[in-house]
Motif scaffolding. Sequence first.
Motif, PDB file in Angstrom:
ATOM      1  N   VAL A   1      59.919  27.169  16.445  1.00  0.00           N
ATOM      2  CA  VAL A   1      60.000  28.411  15.667  1.00  0.00           C
ATOM      3  C   VAL A   1      59.041  29.456  16.225  1.00  0.00           C
ATOM      4  O   VAL A   1      59.394  30.639  16.319  1.00  0.00           O
ATOM      5  CB  VAL A   1      59.721  28.134  14.174  1.00  0.00           C
ATOM      6  CG1 VAL A   1      59.541  29.423  13.395  1.00  0.00           C
ATOM      7  CG2 VAL A   1      60.839  27.312  13.579  1.00  0.00           C
ATOM      8  N   THR A   2      57.849  29.048  16.602  1.00  0.00           N
ATOM      9  CA  THR A   2      56.893  29.988  17.178  1.00  0.00           C
ATOM     10  C   THR A   2      57.425  30.567  18.486  1.00  0.00           C
ATOM     11  O   THR A   2      57.324  31.776  18.730  1.00  0.00           O
ATOM     12  CB  THR A   2      55.531  29.306  17.406  1.00  0.00           C
ATOM     13  OG1 THR A   2      55.072  28.785  16.157  1.00  0.00           O
ATOM     14  CG2 THR A   2      54.503  30.264  17.963  1.00  0.00           C
TER      15      THR A   2
ATOM     16  N   SER B   1      60.167  32.991  17.646  1.00  0.00           N
ATOM     17  CA  SER B   1      59.600  34.213  17.082  1.00  0.00           C
ATOM     18  C   SER B   1      58.993  35.086  18.179  1.00  0.00           C
ATOM     19  O   SER B   1      59.189  36.307  18.191  1.00  0.00           O
ATOM     20  CB  SER B   1      58.543  33.853  16.038  1.00  0.00           C
ATOM     21  OG  SER B   1      57.933  34.999  15.525  1.00  0.00           O
ATOM     22  N   LYS B   2      58.272  34.477  19.097  1.00  0.00           N
ATOM     23  CA  LYS B   2      57.652  35.248  20.186  1.00  0.00           C
ATOM     24  C   LYS B   2      58.686  35.775  21.170  1.00  0.00           C
ATOM     25  O   LYS B   2      58.534  36.865  21.718  1.00  0.00           O
ATOM     26  CB  LYS B   2      56.633  34.393  20.931  1.00  0.00           C
ATOM     27  CG  LYS B   2      55.350  34.200  20.182  1.00  0.00           C
ATOM     28  CD  LYS B   2      54.357  33.395  21.000  1.00  0.00           C
ATOM     29  CE  LYS B   2      53.066  33.217  20.235  1.00  0.00           C
ATOM     30  NZ  LYS B   2      52.088  32.415  20.996  1.00  0.00           N
TER      31      LYS B   2
ATOM     32  N   ILE C   1      62.026  37.652  17.993  1.00  0.00           N
ATOM     33  CA  ILE C   1      61.742  38.448  16.795  1.00  0.00           C
ATOM     34  C   ILE C   1      60.712  39.538  17.078  1.00  0.00           C
ATOM     35  O   ILE C   1      60.936  40.708  16.757  1.00  0.00           O
ATOM     36  CB  ILE C   1      61.264  37.543  15.633  1.00  0.00           C
ATOM     37  CG1 ILE C   1      62.290  36.456  15.333  1.00  0.00           C
ATOM     38  CG2 ILE C   1      60.956  38.365  14.399  1.00  0.00           C
ATOM     39  CD1 ILE C   1      63.608  36.956  14.822  1.00  0.00           C
ATOM     40  N   THR C   2      59.562  39.169  17.655  1.00  0.00           N
ATOM     41  CA  THR C   2      58.535  40.194  17.890  1.00  0.00           C
ATOM     42  C   THR C   2      58.969  41.256  18.897  1.00  0.00           C
ATOM     43  O   THR C   2      58.638  42.425  18.702  1.00  0.00           O
ATOM     44  CB  THR C   2      57.192  39.561  18.293  1.00  0.00           C
ATOM     45  OG1 THR C   2      57.392  38.683  19.393  1.00  0.00           O
ATOM     46  CG2 THR C   2      56.580  38.807  17.142  1.00  0.00           C
TER      47      THR C   2
ATOM     48  N   SER D   1      53.747  41.415  19.438  1.00  0.00           N
ATOM     49  CA  SER D   1      52.597  40.559  19.147  1.00  0.00           C
ATOM     50  C   SER D   1      51.347  41.016  19.896  1.00  0.00           C
ATOM     51  O   SER D   1      50.239  40.611  19.558  1.00  0.00           O
ATOM     52  CB  SER D   1      52.902  39.097  19.486  1.00  0.00           C
ATOM     53  OG  SER D   1      53.133  38.952  20.862  1.00  0.00           O
TER      54      SER D   1
ATOM     55  N   ALA E   1      53.149  38.276  13.877  1.00  0.00           N
ATOM     56  CA  ALA E   1      53.984  37.262  14.541  1.00  0.00           C
ATOM     57  C   ALA E   1      53.782  35.890  13.901  1.00  0.00           C
ATOM     58  O   ALA E   1      54.736  35.139  13.706  1.00  0.00           O
ATOM     59  CB  ALA E   1      53.670  37.213  16.037  1.00  0.00           C
TER      60      ALA E   1
ATOM     61  N   ILE F   1      55.575  35.869  10.534  1.00  0.00           N
ATOM     62  CA  ILE F   1      57.022  35.737  10.735  1.00  0.00           C
ATOM     63  C   ILE F   1      57.390  34.291  11.063  1.00  0.00           C
ATOM     64  O   ILE F   1      58.351  33.738  10.522  1.00  0.00           O
ATOM     65  CB  ILE F   1      57.508  36.700  11.836  1.00  0.00           C
ATOM     66  CG1 ILE F   1      57.399  38.140  11.353  1.00  0.00           C
ATOM     67  CG2 ILE F   1      58.928  36.381  12.267  1.00  0.00           C
ATOM     68  CD1 ILE F   1      57.609  39.168  12.435  1.00  0.00           C
ATOM     69  N   ALA F   2      56.624  33.652  11.941  1.00  0.00           N
ATOM     70  CA  ALA F   2      56.888  32.252  12.290  1.00  0.00           C
ATOM     71  C   ALA F   2      56.749  31.354  11.065  1.00  0.00           C
ATOM     72  O   ALA F   2      57.557  30.439  10.860  1.00  0.00           O
ATOM     73  CB  ALA F   2      55.944  31.798  13.401  1.00  0.00           C
TER      74      ALA F   2
ATOM     75  N   ILE G   1      59.828  31.902   8.710  1.00  0.00           N
ATOM     76  CA  ILE G   1      61.021  31.250   9.267  1.00  0.00           C
ATOM     77  C   ILE G   1      60.929  29.745   9.086  1.00  0.00           C
ATOM     78  O   ILE G   1      61.889  29.093   8.667  1.00  0.00           O
ATOM     79  CB  ILE G   1      61.210  31.622  10.751  1.00  0.00           C
ATOM     80  CG1 ILE G   1      61.567  33.104  10.888  1.00  0.00           C
ATOM     81  CG2 ILE G   1      62.288  30.765  11.398  1.00  0.00           C
ATOM     82  CD1 ILE G   1      61.573  33.601  12.316  1.00  0.00           C
ATOM     83  N   THR G   2      59.762  29.161   9.391  1.00  0.00           N
ATOM     84  CA  THR G   2      59.579  27.709   9.234  1.00  0.00           C
ATOM     85  C   THR G   2      59.763  27.293   7.782  1.00  0.00           C
ATOM     86  O   THR G   2      60.482  26.332   7.491  1.00  0.00           O
ATOM     87  CB  THR G   2      58.180  27.296   9.715  1.00  0.00           C
ATOM     88  OG1 THR G   2      58.005  27.698  11.071  1.00  0.00           O
ATOM     89  CG2 THR G   2      57.984  25.798   9.607  1.00  0.00           C
TER      90      THR G   2
END
Length: 151
Positions: A31-32, A35-36, A39-40, A54, A72, A75-76, A79-80
Amino acid sequence: MLNGFKDFILRGNVISMAIGLAVGSAFTAVVTGFSKAFITPLIGLATGSVGDFSEASFKIQGTVFPYGLAIAAIIAFVITAAVLYFLIVVPMTKIQVKFAKAEAADPKAEKRDCPRCFTEIPAIASRCAHCTSEVEPVATGLEKLAVPAAR
């Protein structure tokens, strides 16, 4: 002493917890990374920042505050938490409700007062345990037990 430790380690719940932690950390890394990677940068495009959001920061008296990293991470986390809730918690709750056994009604759980001595007695009682006077059983308590009302 070592036998007790071995028994503790080999319990099913300790092993399940260890597996859950390993899977959870791997899932968090995925997920991280998502996200990186996606998403970011999309937030950076939407806000007009160049590149990865980020890396966004501001400076006060020479001190750098990287607020993009905090956003960031938030957000992670969201989502998690959402994935775990909707893919694990909700289905497990539905499964538990589906297979839950109906609790047997305890006939002595419902209480009422004896009309003569005013002590608390079971609703299905036909005689008071304290003053030994005869009392009429409550019909609803008898229906739960499927006992005919007339005795």
